[in-house]
Design a protein around this motif. Structure first.
Motif, PDB file in Angstrom:
ATOM      1  N   VAL A 282       0.838  -1.193   0.000  1.00  0.00           N
ATOM      2  CA  VAL A 282       0.000   0.000   0.000  1.00  0.00           C
ATOM      3  C   VAL A 282       0.879   1.252   0.000  1.00  0.00           C
ATOM      4  O   VAL A 282       1.556   1.524   0.995  1.00  0.00           O
ATOM      5  CB  VAL A 282      -0.930   0.026   1.235  1.00  0.00           C
ATOM      6  CG1 VAL A 282      -1.950   1.152   1.109  1.00  0.00           C
ATOM      7  CG2 VAL A 282      -1.597  -1.317   1.455  1.00  0.00           C
ATOM      8  N   PRO A 283       0.883   2.036  -1.081  1.00  0.00           N
ATOM      9  CA  PRO A 283       1.627   3.310  -1.052  1.00  0.00           C
ATOM     10  C   PRO A 283       0.837   4.365  -0.288  1.00  0.00           C
ATOM     11  O   PRO A 283      -0.387   4.443  -0.391  1.00  0.00           O
ATOM     12  CB  PRO A 283       1.761   3.672  -2.532  1.00  0.00           C
ATOM     13  CG  PRO A 283       0.552   3.044  -3.175  1.00  0.00           C
ATOM     14  CD  PRO A 283       0.251   1.794  -2.380  1.00  0.00           C
ATOM     15  N   VAL A 284       1.539   5.185   0.493  1.00  0.00           N
ATOM     16  CA  VAL A 284       0.913   6.286   1.229  1.00  0.00           C
ATOM     17  C   VAL A 284       1.313   7.580   0.526  1.00  0.00           C
ATOM     18  O   VAL A 284       2.486   7.938   0.512  1.00  0.00           O
ATOM     19  CB  VAL A 284       1.361   6.298   2.701  1.00  0.00           C
ATOM     20  CG1 VAL A 284       0.683   7.437   3.455  1.00  0.00           C
ATOM     21  CG2 VAL A 284       1.046   4.964   3.377  1.00  0.00           C
ATOM     22  N   GLY A 288       1.310  14.380  -3.944  1.00  0.00           N
ATOM     23  CA  GLY A 288       1.824  13.791  -5.174  1.00  0.00           C
ATOM     24  C   GLY A 288       3.068  12.952  -4.998  1.00  0.00           C
ATOM     25  O   GLY A 288       3.644  12.479  -5.985  1.00  0.00           O
ATOM     26  N   GLN A 289       3.505  12.725  -3.771  1.00  0.00           N
ATOM     27  CA  GLN A 289       4.686  11.917  -3.497  1.00  0.00           C
ATOM     28  C   GLN A 289       4.322  10.757  -2.570  1.00  0.00           C
ATOM     29  O   GLN A 289       3.458  10.883  -1.708  1.00  0.00           O
ATOM     30  CB  GLN A 289       5.773  12.763  -2.838  1.00  0.00           C
ATOM     31  CG  GLN A 289       6.261  13.923  -3.690  1.00  0.00           C
ATOM     32  CD  GLN A 289       7.003  13.471  -4.930  1.00  0.00           C
ATOM     33  OE1 GLN A 289       7.704  12.458  -4.902  1.00  0.00           O
ATOM     34  NE2 GLN A 289       6.850  14.204  -6.021  1.00  0.00           N
ATOM     35  N   VAL A 290       5.006   9.622  -2.772  1.00  0.00           N
ATOM     36  CA  VAL A 290       4.837   8.490  -1.867  1.00  0.00           C
ATOM     37  C   VAL A 290       5.726   8.734  -0.661  1.00  0.00           C
ATOM     38  O   VAL A 290       6.952   8.765  -0.780  1.00  0.00           O
ATOM     39  CB  VAL A 290       5.200   7.158  -2.550  1.00  0.00           C
ATOM     40  CG1 VAL A 290       5.105   6.009  -1.556  1.00  0.00           C
ATOM     41  CG2 VAL A 290       4.277   6.895  -3.728  1.00  0.00           C
ATOM     42  N   ILE A 291       5.130   8.926   0.505  1.00  0.00           N
ATOM     43  CA  ILE A 291       5.897   9.246   1.710  1.00  0.00           C
ATOM     44  C   ILE A 291       6.113   8.021   2.590  1.00  0.00           C
ATOM     45  O   ILE A 291       6.910   8.066   3.529  1.00  0.00           O
ATOM     46  CB  ILE A 291       5.205  10.351   2.521  1.00  0.00           C
ATOM     47  CG1 ILE A 291       3.827   9.897   2.997  1.00  0.00           C
ATOM     48  CG2 ILE A 291       5.119  11.628   1.712  1.00  0.00           C
ATOM     49  CD1 ILE A 291       3.162  10.865   3.968  1.00  0.00           C
ATOM     50  N   ALA A 292       5.384   6.938   2.302  1.00  0.00           N
ATOM     51  CA  ALA A 292       5.533   5.729   3.119  1.00  0.00           C
ATOM     52  C   ALA A 292       4.997   4.539   2.329  1.00  0.00           C
ATOM     53  O   ALA A 292       4.313   4.706   1.307  1.00  0.00           O
ATOM     54  CB  ALA A 292       4.799   5.873   4.452  1.00  0.00           C
ATOM     55  N   LEU A 293       5.334   3.369   2.810  1.00  0.00           N
ATOM     56  CA  LEU A 293       4.880   2.127   2.187  1.00  0.00           C
ATOM     57  C   LEU A 293       4.467   1.159   3.288  1.00  0.00           C
ATOM     58  O   LEU A 293       5.232   0.913   4.221  1.00  0.00           O
ATOM     59  CB  LEU A 293       5.986   1.516   1.334  1.00  0.00           C
ATOM     60  CG  LEU A 293       5.627   0.254   0.534  1.00  0.00           C
ATOM     61  CD1 LEU A 293       4.624   0.586  -0.554  1.00  0.00           C
ATOM     62  CD2 LEU A 293       6.875  -0.366  -0.076  1.00  0.00           C
ATOM     63  N   GLU A 310      -8.729  -1.847  -1.639  1.00  0.00           N
ATOM     64  CA  GLU A 310      -9.375  -0.536  -1.644  1.00  0.00           C
ATOM     65  C   GLU A 310      -9.512   0.015  -0.231  1.00  0.00           C
ATOM     66  O   GLU A 310      -9.339   1.214   0.007  1.00  0.00           O
ATOM     67  CB  GLU A 310     -10.742  -0.638  -2.323  1.00  0.00           C
ATOM     68  CG  GLU A 310     -10.651  -0.915  -3.820  1.00  0.00           C
ATOM     69  CD  GLU A 310     -12.020  -1.175  -4.442  1.00  0.00           C
ATOM     70  OE1 GLU A 310     -12.981  -1.371  -3.655  1.00  0.00           O
ATOM     71  OE2 GLU A 310     -12.122  -1.187  -5.678  1.00  0.00           O
ATOM     72  N   LEU A 311      -9.825  -0.862   0.709  1.00  0.00           N
ATOM     73  CA  LEU A 311      -9.926  -0.438   2.105  1.00  0.00           C
ATOM     74  C   LEU A 311      -8.584   0.084   2.595  1.00  0.00           C
ATOM     75  O   LEU A 311      -8.501   1.131   3.253  1.00  0.00           O
ATOM     76  CB  LEU A 311     -10.390  -1.600   2.978  1.00  0.00           C
ATOM     77  CG  LEU A 311     -10.372  -1.336   4.494  1.00  0.00           C
ATOM     78  CD1 LEU A 311     -11.397  -0.279   4.860  1.00  0.00           C
ATOM     79  CD2 LEU A 311     -10.624  -2.611   5.267  1.00  0.00           C
ATOM     80  N   GLN A 317      -4.820   6.855   2.931  1.00  0.00           N
ATOM     81  CA  GLN A 317      -5.153   8.249   2.658  1.00  0.00           C
ATOM     82  C   GLN A 317      -5.377   9.010   3.960  1.00  0.00           C
ATOM     83  O   GLN A 317      -4.949  10.154   4.109  1.00  0.00           O
ATOM     84  CB  GLN A 317      -6.393   8.327   1.780  1.00  0.00           C
ATOM     85  CG  GLN A 317      -6.742   9.742   1.356  1.00  0.00           C
ATOM     86  CD  GLN A 317      -7.921   9.766   0.390  1.00  0.00           C
ATOM     87  OE1 GLN A 317      -8.500   8.732   0.071  1.00  0.00           O
ATOM     88  NE2 GLN A 317      -8.278  10.957  -0.082  1.00  0.00           N
ATOM     89  N   TYR A 318      -6.048   8.375   4.931  1.00  0.00           N
ATOM     90  CA  TYR A 318      -6.230   9.021   6.232  1.00  0.00           C
ATOM     91  C   TYR A 318      -4.889   9.172   6.958  1.00  0.00           C
ATOM     92  O   TYR A 318      -4.559  10.232   7.481  1.00  0.00           O
ATOM     93  CB  TYR A 318      -7.196   8.211   7.095  1.00  0.00           C
ATOM     94  CG  TYR A 318      -7.030   8.500   8.572  1.00  0.00           C
ATOM     95  CD1 TYR A 318      -7.454   9.706   9.115  1.00  0.00           C
ATOM     96  CD2 TYR A 318      -6.397   7.582   9.409  1.00  0.00           C
ATOM     97  CE1 TYR A 318      -7.263   9.989  10.459  1.00  0.00           C
ATOM     98  CE2 TYR A 318      -6.202   7.861  10.749  1.00  0.00           C
ATOM     99  CZ  TYR A 318      -6.646   9.065  11.270  1.00  0.00           C
ATOM    100  OH  TYR A 318      -6.440   9.339  12.592  1.00  0.00           O
ATOM    101  N   LEU A 319      -4.108   8.094   6.980  1.00  0.00           N
ATOM    102  CA  LEU A 319      -2.859   8.115   7.736  1.00  0.00           C
ATOM    103  C   LEU A 319      -1.855   9.119   7.173  1.00  0.00           C
ATOM    104  O   LEU A 319      -1.003   9.622   7.904  1.00  0.00           O
ATOM    105  CB  LEU A 319      -2.225   6.727   7.755  1.00  0.00           C
ATOM    106  CG  LEU A 319      -2.877   5.683   8.667  1.00  0.00           C
ATOM    107  CD1 LEU A 319      -2.158   4.353   8.527  1.00  0.00           C
ATOM    108  CD2 LEU A 319      -2.850   6.140  10.118  1.00  0.00           C
TER     109      LEU A 319
END
Length: 749
Positions: A282-284, A288-293, A310-311, A317-319
């Motif tokens: 799950v990319p976070v 526009g940038q991936v800040i965590a995985l 999807e969940l 998105q919240y985190l």
């Protein structure tokens, strides 16, 4: 084919669009659907198939399809798979079967199976309950199961939101989120990576993964993060079993991972694959940038549902909003930890005073603890340039190529340098081939004397590189070590200079007819070579003598240089017939132009005239001398005082005068005597010295100073805070004849 060179092939299902369509169809249909390959291995299945057919706790995927159906009597379930073992045709025609369901009951099924036209040998099987009531019941069970799962997912999502909302503690935020995600998804565990400047660094694992081998670092663009970033959403992935030839090699360097939506197969380095068989990456995203995985996984192979990914996208998105603030706090916390560690190293070095093996070991232990790394000392390879020698765990010398030109470019003004080791560096490869940690940095400590000192700070080959704050930390530690080493070298040089100065300016008491003189000196430290305390007795014409006692502020070369200059100057002044006050006044001007440092001195300068029986003196900031009268045993202090020497221009100095009688004893001393402390902090003081003098003088002049020093040692328990110097003069021949002994007078001039 996907870009980037990590997609190798399609897993027997066909083109990407076909695979995606098939995956969607499996999630929508209420029929039981299984796809399996020519080896009988189940590749895909849906929830209905899990309800209909018996299977292990990990799910149907990866199982032998023969375990789902009753086999013919002559079929061997342990033999290699053969399509003829299955109790239905493989040509797409229908077959009625009685099978054992997953719950142990029997079930009438209509089964159809056909081969999928593709490059690989793949079969698709569809099973429908023959009894309409039974089919309706299965559909109801499926719907109930989906609703139950949806409720649990919703409850878990709310738990993540409420449990981490406005969390002020970074680690609490991470740990709560990881545990909630693991429980919500009924997963084996969850791992969490944070994007730094050089890649993704492991920052958290769920409690269930304690002790598991989890990759600590993922470089940008070379692994799962690139796939998730390219897709823009969570990926459902499954690790394929290794092939026979890979197992025979003994060590798996690469693993194949299949995308369950598109059926693409990716070839990844084994050390970068999480400890799961099925997992969702799950990319976070933020700005526009991936800040965590986040990687959520299961130990056993299982079908992963689209709604699950999807969940997790929604949770990410919240985190993301929470994590942006948390990352700043985490970095600040880490920077604080490294600053504290650097301060601890500095305190260790200051307490040690020099680079002893013990202090170096303490520093190494602290660096290894702070960075979770191993320190390996480096020796220059004299036979081959641009290489260094390290000792392997087996005790052998290993030649490691180091780019010393790059080290030179990174060298700071103090001679230290910190050079990160890149994964593809020759040094990293040489270390890894020798089975040693190979990720980290080379730290150059500069040249000390004839030696160039350096150390490798290393983490395991698959560990996370040192980040910028950690590299800055190593730079601070290196500078502190360099400063101490240079200080030690300077102290050694000062010691040699001081020894030379001491040899040239030994404290001497010349023999003067009519005076018995003794001197004693005790250093406050065992390692002291020379300090600022000095004394002298100079024989002059006409039964005259000059006695000098002085104490120059400071220690080492500066104090020794000033002491030598003072003794030389006073010796010259005494032969000119000057009064003590005049001598000290000239000396004051001389010292103010002599030393660049704020060095000053206290002095007692006395001119003894045995013929007239007079002592003229100047006490410039020095402790008052003690005169013991031989006739009465009384003690007098010579208390005409002036200011210190070498501090200010236009200082006023005065002469004092006292008459001497035969047998009188003059005692001179430095302030280390009266300022000596007992264990309870109390001072020896002038009263203590006077008491000791009155007690020891009647015991005889010989050994007087030794006994006074023994008294001082007993009082301080042999722990002096300052050097001690004492001089005693006994006047044996005073005046032209034995004149009547009368009490001396003291006058100012």
């Amino acid at each position: 084919m996907a870009q980037g060179g990590i997609v190798r092939r399609l897993d027997g299902i066909g083109e990407k669009s076909v695979g995606g369509t098939l995956a969607t169809l499996l999630s929508l249909t209420s029929d039981a659907v299984i796809a399996f390959d020519g080896l009988g291995r189940v590749l895909l299945s849906n929830d209905t198939a899990a309800l209909v057919f018996p299977h292990p706790s990990g799910g149907l995927v990866g199982c032998d399809v023969r375990s789902c159906f009753p086999l013919s009597e002559d079929a061997d379930p342990d033999a290699p798979f053969c399509p003829d073992d299955l109790p239905f045709p493989m040509d797409g025609s229908s077959k009625q079967l009685v099978c054992q369901a997953g719950d142990g009951s029997t079930l009438d099924l209509t089964v159809r199976c056909d081969r999928v036209p593709s490059a690989g040998e793949t079969y698709l099987l569809v099973a429908v309950a023959s009894d309409a009531a039974a089919q309706a019941e299965r559909e109801n069970d499926r719907l109930v199961q989906e609703l139950s799962r949806a409720n649990k997912r919703l409850s878990g999502t709310l738990g993540i939101v409420l449990g981490t909302l406005d969390s002020g503690d970074v680690m609490t935020l991470f740990s709560r989120a990881l545990e909630e995600i693991t429980n919500t998804m009924e997963a084996s565990g969850t791992v969490f990576y944070v994007a730094e400047q050089d890649g993704y660094h492991l920052r958290g694992v769920s409690k269930s993964l304690a002790g598991a081998r989890v990759p600590r670092y993922l470089s940008f663009g070379q692994t799962i993060d690139a796939l998730a970033k390219r897709a823009g959403r969570a990926l459902r992935l499954r690790v394929l079993p290794p092939k026979g030839d890979e197992l025979r090699r003994g060590r798996l360097t690469n693993r194949e991972v299949v995308n369950e939506e598109t059926q693409e197969v990716y070839r990844l380095r084994a050390g970068k694959v999480p400890p799961f068989t099925s997992f969702i990456a799950v990319p976070v995203w933020f700005g526009g940038q991936v800040i965590a995985l986040i990687e959520v996984g299961w130990e056993q192979a299982r079908p992963l549902q689209r709604e699950d990914s999807e969940l997790l996208d929604a949770v990410a998105q919240y985190l993301s909003v929470q994590l942006v603030g948390a990352f700043s706090a985490l970095r600040a916390r880490r920077d604080g930890e490294l600053r504290d560690s650097a301060s601890q190293v500095r305190e260790t070095l200051m307490e040690a005073g020099d680079l002893t093996p013990e202090s170096r070991r303490e520093v190494t232990d602290e660096v290894e603890r702070a960075l979770d790394a191993t320190c390996v000392e480096v020796r220059l390879n004299q036979r081959q340039g641009n290489t260094a020698l390290v000792t392997t765990p087996a005790g052998e010398d290993l030649s490691v190529p180091l780019d010393f030109e790059q080290v030179q470019r990174l060298t700071q003004e103090d001679g230290t340098a910190v050079m990160p080791l890149e994964p593809d560096d020759a040094a990293s490869r040489a270390l890894a081939e020798a089975g040693m940690p190979a990720t980290g940095a080379y730290v150059g400590l500069g040249r000390i004397g004839d030696d160039a000192l350096g150390v490798l700070v290393l983490r395991p080959s698959d560990g996370e590189p040192l980040d910028e704050s950690e590299l800055r930390y190593l730079g601070r530690v290196a500078s502190d070590l360099q400063g101490l080493a240079r200080g030690e070298e300077r102290r050694k040089q000062d010691k040699r200079i001081s020894q030379a100065l001491q040899t040239g300016m030994r404290n001497e008491l010349q023999q003067v007819d009519g005076i018995t003189a003794r001197g004693i000196y005790s250093s406050a430290t065992a390692t002291a070579v020379i300090g600022g305390d000095f004394y002298d007795l100079i024989r002059l014409p006409d039964r005259r003598a000059c006695v000098i006692m002085g104490d120059v502020s400071g220690k080492g070369v500066e104090a020794a240089s000033v002491s030598a200059a003072v003794k030389t100057a006073l010796g010259a002044y005494s032969w000119q017939g000057l009064s003590p006050a005049r001598m000290v006044r000239l000396l004051n001007e001389f010292l103010l132009g002599f030393s660049r440092l704020e060095t000053f001195a206290t002095l007692f300068v006395g001119i003894v005239d045995l013929g007239s029986g007079m002592l003229s003196y100047c006490s410039a900031g020095h402790p008052p001398a003690i005169l013991v009268r031989a006739a009465t045993g009384e003690i007098e202090t010579l208390d005409v005082q002036s200011g210190v020497v070498g501090a200010f221009h236009e200082m006023t100095y005065r002469n004092g005068r006292v008459r001497l009688r035969r047998g009188d004893v003059l005692l001179l001393y430095t302030d280390g005597t009266t300022e000596a402390r007992a264990a309870d902090g109390s001072f020896f003081g002038e009263d203590g010295l006077r008491d000791a003098v009155m007690r020891e003088v009647p015991r005889g002049y010989d050994g007087l100073l030794d006994r006074l020093l023994a008294t001082l040692d007993s009082f301080t328990e042999r722990h002096l805070d300052d050097d001690v110097a004492m001089v005693s003069l006994r006047f044996d021949m005073v005046g032209p004849s034995d004149a009547p002994r009368e009490k001396g007078e003291v006058s100012g001039a």
